[in-house]
Design an enzyme around this catalytic site. Structure first.
Site, short mmCIF file in Angstrom:
data_model
loop_
_atom_site.label_atom_id
_atom_site.label_comp_id
_atom_site.label_asym_id
_atom_site.label_seq_id
_atom_site.Cartn_x
_atom_site.Cartn_y
_atom_site.Cartn_z
N CYS A 53 -11.93 39.09 60.31
CA CYS A 53 -11.79 39.59 61.67
C CYS A 53 -12.86 38.90 62.53
O CYS A 53 -14.04 38.92 62.17
CB CYS A 53 -11.98 41.11 61.70
SG CYS A 53 -12.01 41.77 63.38
N ASP A 60 -9.62 40.42 56.20
CA ASP A 60 -8.23 40.84 56.41
C ASP A 60 -7.42 40.21 55.28
O ASP A 60 -7.60 39.04 54.96
CB ASP A 60 -7.71 40.36 57.76
CG ASP A 60 -8.34 41.10 58.92
OD1 ASP A 60 -8.45 42.34 58.83
OD2 ASP A 60 -8.71 40.45 59.91
#
Length: 155
Positions: A53, A60
């Site tokens: 992120c 992620d």
């Protein structure tokens, strides 16, 4: 055998794997499609894709699905794996990752058609599944891209 790979410009296949620490489109390699006159699908699934992120730096996780109709060039799978792994320390939003992957592969191969989908695992109770596609302008593949985009995600 290694001479054949080298003649095709393949430098990753059969060698010790070196993993990049950040986004590395330069690791992508191609080989010649032996059937460019045929329309056929090639699909790659990468169920262990990770990126960071750009705001929080948290990882992620996603499954990246790539489907394409090749023309003259095809992406070599080990180089694709190394390229996708290069996102592990790269900070980008889900939508940016999917669009970058698609654009890099279009530049690399000039496919007739390509689509990339990211099935990102939920964070904060919300899943994000970005989809990007491309069809060669002025051909039936441009129409295919429009049709698949407009019907994408409809149940």
């Amino acid at each position: 055998m290694s001479n054949d790979r080298e003649q095709e410009g393949l430098t990753q296949l059969g060698r010790k794997t070196e993993y990049r620490s950040d986004y590395a489109p330069e690791v992508l390699e191609t080989f010649q499609n032996k059937h460019p006159e045929n329309d056929y699908w090639v699909q790659f699934n990468c169920p262990e894709f990770t990126s960071l992120c750009p705001i929080t730096g948290q990882p992620d996780f996603a499954e990246i699905k790539i489907m394409y109709l090749p023309d003259e060039k095809m992406v070599e799978s080990k180089s694709l794996k190394l390229y996708l792994f290069s996102f592990r320390n790269h900070g980008d939003f889900h939508e940016d990752c999917v669009n970058k992957i698609m654009k890099d592969l279009v530049r690399l191969m000039a496919p007739k058609y390509i689509e990339v989908t990211g099935l990102f695992t939920p964070r904060g109770g919300i899943s994000i599944y970005p989809f990007a596609n491309y069809g060669r302008p002025g051909t039936k593949y441009e129409k295919l891209a429009e049709e698949r985009l407009m019907s994408h995600g409809l149940v």
